[in-house]
Design a protein around this motif. Structure first.
Motif, PDB file in Angstrom:
ATOM      1  N   GLN A 187      28.350 -45.478  21.788  1.00 33.21           N
ATOM      2  CA  GLN A 187      28.506 -44.326  22.760  1.00 33.21           C
ATOM      3  C   GLN A 187      28.532 -42.951  21.993  1.00 33.21           C
ATOM      4  OE1 GLN A 187      28.829 -44.267  26.067  1.00 33.21           O
ATOM      5  NE2 GLN A 187      28.579 -46.531  26.004  1.00 33.21           N
ATOM      6  N   SER A 188      28.762 -43.182  20.571  1.00 35.46           N
ATOM      7  CA  SER A 188      28.831 -41.671  19.600  1.00 35.46           C
ATOM      8  C   SER A 188      27.214 -41.359  19.533  1.00 35.46           C
ATOM      9  CB  SER A 188      29.174 -42.254  18.226  1.00 35.46           C
ATOM     10  OG  SER A 188      30.393 -42.734  18.209  1.00 35.46           O
ATOM     11  N   PHE A 189      26.232 -41.900  19.948  1.00 36.65           N
ATOM     12  CA  PHE A 189      24.767 -41.502  19.950  1.00 36.65           C
ATOM     13  C   PHE A 189      24.647 -40.477  21.361  1.00 36.65           C
ATOM     14  CE2 PHE A 189      23.138 -45.306  17.424  1.00 36.65           C
ATOM     15  CZ  PHE A 189      22.702 -44.546  16.576  1.00 36.65           C
ATOM     16  N   GLN A 190      25.636 -40.564  22.161  1.00 35.38           N
ATOM     17  CA  GLN A 190      25.610 -39.709  23.251  1.00 35.38           C
ATOM     18  C   GLN A 190      25.509 -38.302  22.565  1.00 35.38           C
ATOM     19  OE1 GLN A 190      25.081 -40.396  26.642  1.00 35.38           O
ATOM     20  NE2 GLN A 190      24.587 -38.202  26.637  1.00 35.38           N
ATOM     21  N   HIS A 191      26.421 -38.019  21.451  1.00 35.77           N
ATOM     22  CA  HIS A 191      26.592 -36.759  20.915  1.00 35.77           C
ATOM     23  C   HIS A 191      25.950 -36.626  19.457  1.00 35.77           C
ATOM     24  CE1 HIS A 191      29.443 -36.293  24.525  1.00 35.77           C
ATOM     25  NE2 HIS A 191      30.094 -37.383  23.974  1.00 35.77           N
ATOM     26  N   LEU A 192      25.208 -37.566  19.412  1.00 36.59           N
ATOM     27  CA  LEU A 192      24.659 -37.524  17.811  1.00 36.59           C
ATOM     28  C   LEU A 192      23.392 -37.570  18.235  1.00 36.59           C
ATOM     29  CD1 LEU A 192      25.099 -37.483  14.489  1.00 36.59           C
ATOM     30  CD2 LEU A 192      24.743 -39.980  15.224  1.00 36.59           C
ATOM     31  N   PRO A 193      22.451 -36.485  17.337  1.00 39.90           N
ATOM     32  CA  PRO A 193      20.763 -36.338  17.750  1.00 39.90           C
ATOM     33  C   PRO A 193      20.391 -37.570  17.260  1.00 39.90           C
ATOM     34  CG  PRO A 193      21.735 -34.328  16.822  1.00 39.90           C
ATOM     35  CD  PRO A 193      23.000 -35.216  16.877  1.00 39.90           C
ATOM     36  N   PHE A 194      19.277 -38.226  17.747  1.00 34.62           N
ATOM     37  CA  PHE A 194      18.655 -39.479  17.331  1.00 34.62           C
ATOM     38  C   PHE A 194      17.341 -39.160  17.041  1.00 34.62           C
ATOM     39  CE2 PHE A 194      16.706 -43.436  18.356  1.00 34.62           C
ATOM     40  CZ  PHE A 194      17.855 -44.067  17.982  1.00 34.62           C
ATOM     41  N   ILE A 195      17.094 -39.975  15.866  1.00 29.64           N
ATOM     42  CA  ILE A 195      15.973 -39.987  15.054  1.00 29.64           C
ATOM     43  C   ILE A 195      15.156 -41.048  15.550  1.00 29.64           C
ATOM     44  CG2 ILE A 195      14.809 -39.729  12.994  1.00 29.64           C
ATOM     45  CD1 ILE A 195      17.309 -38.235  11.792  1.00 29.64           C
ATOM     46  N   LEU A 196      13.886 -40.924  16.071  1.00 31.50           N
ATOM     47  CA  LEU A 196      13.115 -42.014  16.366  1.00 31.50           C
ATOM     48  C   LEU A 196      11.878 -42.290  15.553  1.00 31.50           C
ATOM     49  CD1 LEU A 196      13.162 -43.309  19.301  1.00 31.50           C
ATOM     50  CD2 LEU A 196      11.217 -42.105  19.898  1.00 31.50           C
ATOM     51  N   TYR A 197      11.653 -43.518  15.303  1.00 23.71           N
ATOM     52  CA  TYR A 197      10.633 -43.762  14.646  1.00 23.71           C
ATOM     53  C   TYR A 197       9.964 -45.207  14.851  1.00 23.71           C
ATOM     54  CZ  TYR A 197      13.754 -47.134  12.429  1.00 23.71           C
ATOM     55  OH  TYR A 197      14.596 -48.167  12.115  1.00 23.71           O
ATOM     56  N   HIS A 223      15.911 -35.467  18.591  1.00 22.07           N
ATOM     57  CA  HIS A 223      15.644 -34.179  17.941  1.00 22.07           C
ATOM     58  C   HIS A 223      14.328 -34.221  17.048  1.00 22.07           C
ATOM     59  CE1 HIS A 223      19.373 -31.512  18.578  1.00 22.07           C
ATOM     60  NE2 HIS A 223      19.057 -32.113  19.486  1.00 22.07           N
ATOM     61  N   HIS A 224      13.924 -35.513  16.521  1.00 26.01           N
ATOM     62  CA  HIS A 224      12.865 -35.638  15.460  1.00 26.01           C
ATOM     63  C   HIS A 224      12.419 -37.013  15.855  1.00 26.01           C
ATOM     64  CE1 HIS A 224      14.034 -32.069  13.277  1.00 26.01           C
ATOM     65  NE2 HIS A 224      15.427 -32.418  13.480  1.00 26.01           N
ATOM     66  N   GLY A 239      21.160 -34.409   7.336  1.00 24.89           N
ATOM     67  CA  GLY A 239      21.964 -34.179   8.276  1.00 24.89           C
ATOM     68  C   GLY A 239      21.353 -33.644   9.872  1.00 24.89           C
ATOM     69  N   LEU A 240      20.349 -34.298  10.155  1.00 25.38           N
ATOM     70  CA  LEU A 240      19.592 -33.920  11.227  1.00 25.38           C
ATOM     71  C   LEU A 240      20.043 -34.992  12.504  1.00 25.38           C
ATOM     72  CD1 LEU A 240      16.059 -32.645   9.677  1.00 25.38           C
ATOM     73  CD2 LEU A 240      18.494 -31.226  10.494  1.00 25.38           C
ATOM     74  N   GLY A 241      20.689 -35.738  12.108  1.00 25.92           N
ATOM     75  CA  GLY A 241      20.705 -36.946  13.097  1.00 25.92           C
ATOM     76  C   GLY A 241      21.147 -38.185  12.595  1.00 25.92           C
ATOM     77  N   GLY A 242      21.126 -39.091  13.517  1.00 27.43           N
ATOM     78  CA  GLY A 242      21.288 -40.494  13.032  1.00 27.43           C
ATOM     79  C   GLY A 242      20.363 -41.593  13.708  1.00 27.43           C
ATOM     80  N   THR A 243      20.336 -42.802  13.395  1.00 25.46           N
ATOM     81  CA  THR A 243      19.398 -43.668  14.051  1.00 25.46           C
ATOM     82  C   THR A 243      20.097 -44.983  13.860  1.00 25.46           C
ATOM     83  OG1 THR A 243      16.995 -44.298  14.344  1.00 25.46           O
ATOM     84  CG2 THR A 243      17.984 -43.910  12.073  1.00 25.46           C
ATOM     85  N   LEU A 244      19.154 -46.273  14.244  1.00 26.93           N
ATOM     86  CA  LEU A 244      19.708 -47.676  14.050  1.00 26.93           C
ATOM     87  C   LEU A 244      18.297 -48.166  12.963  1.00 26.93           C
ATOM     88  CD1 LEU A 244      20.324 -48.592  17.709  1.00 26.93           C
ATOM     89  CD2 LEU A 244      21.982 -48.442  15.754  1.00 26.93           C
ATOM     90  N   VAL A 245      18.660 -48.733  12.445  1.00 22.33           N
ATOM     91  CA  VAL A 245      17.765 -49.496  11.403  1.00 22.33           C
ATOM     92  C   VAL A 245      18.106 -51.020  11.027  1.00 22.33           C
ATOM     93  CG1 VAL A 245      17.705 -47.345  10.090  1.00 22.33           C
ATOM     94  CG2 VAL A 245      19.110 -48.839   9.240  1.00 22.33           C
ATOM     95  N   SER A 246      17.293 -51.653  10.667  1.00 21.43           N
ATOM     96  CA  SER A 246      17.531 -53.183  10.386  1.00 21.43           C
ATOM     97  C   SER A 246      18.127 -53.341   8.974  1.00 21.43           C
ATOM     98  CB  SER A 246      16.309 -53.864  10.273  1.00 21.43           C
ATOM     99  OG  SER A 246      15.612 -54.130  11.642  1.00 21.43           O
ATOM    100  N   ARG A 247      19.297 -54.140   8.801  1.00 24.89           N
ATOM    101  CA  ARG A 247      19.954 -54.423   7.885  1.00 24.89           C
ATOM    102  C   ARG A 247      19.453 -54.379   6.501  1.00 24.89           C
ATOM    103  NH1 ARG A 247      25.645 -58.110   7.824  1.00 24.89           N
ATOM    104  NH2 ARG A 247      26.344 -57.259   5.829  1.00 24.89           N
ATOM    105  N   SER A 248      18.230 -55.142   6.604  1.00 22.42           N
ATOM    106  CA  SER A 248      17.651 -55.366   5.197  1.00 22.42           C
ATOM    107  C   SER A 248      17.122 -54.249   4.605  1.00 22.42           C
ATOM    108  CB  SER A 248      16.425 -56.439   5.429  1.00 22.42           C
ATOM    109  OG  SER A 248      15.372 -55.917   6.467  1.00 22.42           O
ATOM    110  N   MET A 249      16.829 -53.111   5.491  1.00 24.89           N
ATOM    111  CA  MET A 249      16.481 -51.828   4.988  1.00 24.89           C
ATOM    112  C   MET A 249      17.649 -50.967   4.244  1.00 24.89           C
ATOM    113  SD  MET A 249      14.599 -50.320   8.108  1.00 24.89           S
ATOM    114  CE  MET A 249      13.725 -51.251   9.418  1.00 24.89           C
ATOM    115  N   THR A 250      18.702 -51.312   4.276  1.00 25.42           N
ATOM    116  CA  THR A 250      19.848 -50.673   3.799  1.00 25.42           C
ATOM    117  C   THR A 250      20.243 -50.949   2.352  1.00 25.42           C
ATOM    118  OG1 THR A 250      21.679 -52.470   4.475  1.00 25.42           O
ATOM    119  CG2 THR A 250      20.787 -50.706   6.003  1.00 25.42           C
ATOM    120  N   TYR A 251      19.511 -51.787   1.658  1.00 19.77           N
ATOM    121  CA  TYR A 251      20.233 -52.232   0.153  1.00 19.77           C
ATOM    122  C   TYR A 251      19.484 -51.372  -0.441  1.00 19.77           C
ATOM    123  CZ  TYR A 251      22.768 -55.806   2.375  1.00 19.77           C
ATOM    124  OH  TYR A 251      23.909 -56.634   2.785  1.00 19.77           O
TER     125      TYR A 251
END
Length: 304
Positions: A187-197, A223-224, A239-251
């Motif tokens: 639900q927090s994405f409702q108020h957080l700009p989403f970065i699409l890719y 937004h982007h 600081g331009l927004g947030g997104t969803l990413v696969s876990r393997s990308m985070t290390y």
């Protein structure tokens, strides 16, 4: 236009004249001039300004020369690699990959494969998942490492092997207030700009993420749109927004981005090896074995 004409043209440029090029190539000067005339006729313009001494390249020649030189180098590499395969001193393996695998299984897989098969030339070709089947059908690659969300369409001539399931995490700017939480609410994405890719007409990946959020009653502002994942991370870190990413990308990733588990998310991604059905190759089989083993190691590292 053929390789001989291109070779003669490049030699004229490097030698400074047709006569000098003829001596270096051990051919008659008339052979050089004839081939240059044919090449210019096919290209539709003059490559050399012959009114000046020494002869100079025209604007067409300036454009054509570096590209012709690169084409000759590619032809030479193709011949050398083909010769090694022909005499049994090596082999070739074409690997199509998505950029996100650079964060997980690809580097270690390539390293271990090269240790086991030092004479095999590995041709790494970055391609989005949606382009890999086409390259497999054209035999430009032998295997594609693809990523899908949920259920995905399977080409009838392809074989699909699951490397691992890859859950989705939220990527947030490190200094964002929500980044201090233990987990993230969709639900927090409702108020957080989403970065699409990725931003590509043939890739539904980003739109699938966005569609899932809308199904949950969340309609974030986009937004982007980033062309690829590295750009998306940079935008998040800025600081331009947030997104969803696969876990393997985070290390081993950026220090200005925080990755949080998402409460109640019901979709995940799958990393999949795609090959042609009926393809028989011990080299490919060995690569797949190493890839699958590295996938298990990567997945086991997620268990705390």
């Amino acid at each position: 236009m053929n390789l001989r004409q291109i070779k003669y043209f490049c030699k004229v440029v490097e030698a400074g004249s047709g006569n000098a090029a003829a001596k270096l190539l051990c051919v008659a000067p008339t052979a050089i001039s004839t081939q240059m005339a044919l090449l210019e006729q096919e290209l539709g313009g003059e490559l050399f300004d012959r009114s000046k001494r020494p002869m100079q390249l025209t604007s067409l020649g300036e454009f054509y020369y570096p590209r012709a030189k690169e084409l000759l180098l590619q032809a030479l590499r193709l011949q050398e690699e083909s010769n090694r395969v022909a005499v049994g001193n090596g082999g070739w393996l074409g690997v199509g990959f998505i950029r996100s695998t650079l964060f997980s299984v690809l580097p270690s897989t390539i390293r271990h494969f090269r240790e086991a098969h030092p004479d095999v030339h590995v041709d790494l070709i970055e391609k989005l998942s949606e382009y890999q089947v086409e390259s497999l059908l054209q035999r430009r690659i032998d295997i594609g490492i693809s990523r899908f969300i949920g259920e995905y369409e399977r080409h009838p001539d392809m074989c699909y092997r699951l490397i691992f399931d890859d859950p989705l995490l939220a990527a947030l700017p490190a200094d964002h207030p929500l980044a201090k939480q233990a987990s993230f609410s969709l639900q927090s994405f409702q108020h957080l700009p989403f970065i699409l890719y990725p931003k590509d007409a043939r890739s539904p990946y980003g739109q699938q993420l966005h569609a899932y959020l809308r199904e949950k009653g969340i309609d974030p502002t986009i937004h982007h749109e980033a062309i690829e994942i590295h750009t998306a991370f940079a935008l998040v870190g800025a600081g331009l927004g947030g997104t969803l990413v696969s876990r393997s990308m985070t290390y081993n990733n950026r220090q200005d981005v925080v990755f949080l588990p998402v409460d109640g998310i019901e979709i995940s991604t799958s990393l999949v090896a795609v090959t042609r059905k009926g393809q028989q190759s011990k080299t490919l089989d060995n690569f797949i074995d190493i890839l699958m083993a590295e996938g298990k190691i990567a997945q086991s590292s997620w268990v705390e």
